[in-house]
Design a protein around this motif. Structure first.
Motif, mmCIF file in Angstrom:
data_model
loop_
_atom_site.group_PDB
_atom_site.id
_atom_site.type_symbol
_atom_site.label_atom_id
_atom_site.label_comp_id
_atom_site.label_asym_id
_atom_site.label_seq_id
_atom_site.Cartn_x
_atom_site.Cartn_y
_atom_site.Cartn_z
ATOM 1 N N CYS A 45 38.621 43.048 52.944
ATOM 2 C CA CYS A 45 38.352 42.769 51.526
ATOM 3 C C CYS A 45 37.870 41.335 51.344
ATOM 4 O O CYS A 45 36.942 41.070 50.586
ATOM 5 C CB CYS A 45 39.608 43.007 50.686
ATOM 6 N N GLY A 49 34.185 40.262 50.117
ATOM 7 C CA GLY A 49 34.090 39.403 48.927
ATOM 8 C C GLY A 49 33.290 38.140 49.180
ATOM 9 O O GLY A 49 32.456 37.747 48.354
ATOM 10 N N ASP A 53 29.757 37.151 47.466
ATOM 11 C CA ASP A 53 29.563 35.857 46.798
ATOM 12 C C ASP A 53 28.345 35.126 47.351
ATOM 13 O O ASP A 53 27.543 34.572 46.590
ATOM 14 C CB ASP A 53 30.803 34.972 46.964
ATOM 15 N N ASN A 63 35.017 36.630 44.345
ATOM 16 C CA ASN A 63 35.145 38.056 44.650
ATOM 17 C C ASN A 63 36.153 38.284 45.770
ATOM 18 O O ASN A 63 36.896 39.271 45.741
ATOM 19 C CB ASN A 63 33.786 38.658 45.042
ATOM 20 N N ALA A 64 36.201 37.397 46.730
ATOM 21 C CA ALA A 64 37.147 37.538 47.838
ATOM 22 C C ALA A 64 38.585 37.524 47.320
ATOM 23 O O ALA A 64 39.396 38.382 47.692
ATOM 24 C CB ALA A 64 36.933 36.429 48.860
ATOM 25 N N PHE A 67 39.216 40.833 45.328
ATOM 26 C CA PHE A 67 39.361 42.020 46.164
ATOM 27 C C PHE A 67 40.685 42.015 46.922
ATOM 28 O O PHE A 67 41.356 43.041 47.026
ATOM 29 C CB PHE A 67 38.201 42.155 47.137
#
Length: 148
Positions: A45, A49, A53, A63-64, A67
């Motif tokens: 994940c 992410g 990005d 996003n990391a 997620f």
């Protein structure tokens, strides 16, 4: 997930709203965290992410973080979610998407020190919620094809 990743990089123009991106990669993260958490570990994940990005040109890590948080929280609630009907799983996904949307909006604001309008973020979240059943059909088919 790769197809949704590529689709997530493209933006959909929405009249009077500018460019809106639904959270397409969040759908398989949520789905696999419930039904097959071994397919979507936190490290994967995080990597997905970061790649999202970097490719989309957004703040690195937003996003990391989103997620990984979703995967960890949903994985902890998977026994509850697996025992529920689909409508409940979808409702929980709605709350997850709303939380992720607000989290990302806040993190982008902290990075830029400017908080943009909230309406495009909520439209993207709503689009994600309404697309979830369609994407889930493909994820269910994929899940059935995988060995147990």
């Amino acid at each position: 997930m790769a197809v949704l990743f590529l689709l997530n990089v493209t933006a959909l123009p929405v009249p009077y709203m500018g460019v809106v991106k639904p959270f397409l990669v969040l759908m398989p993260v949520y789905y696999w965290a419930v039904y097959r958490p071994t397919l979507m570990p936190p490290a994967l994940c995080f990597i997905v992410g970061i790649l999202l990005d970097m490719i989309s040109g957004t703040a690195l890590g937003v996003n990391a973080i989103s997620f990984v948080l979703v995967q960890m929280i949903v994985r902890d609630q998977r026994r509850f979610l697996m025992a529920q009907p689909y409508i409940t799983t979808w409702a929980v996904f709605s709350f997850v998407v709303g939380g992720v949307a607000l989290l990302q909006w806040g993190l982008y604001g902290l990075v830029d020190m400017v908080w943009g309008p909230l309406m495009p973020v909520m439209v993207a979240a709503a689009m994600t919620v309404f697309l979830f059943p369609v994407i889930t059909l493909f994820l269910i088919l994929t899940h059935r094809l995988l060995p147990s």
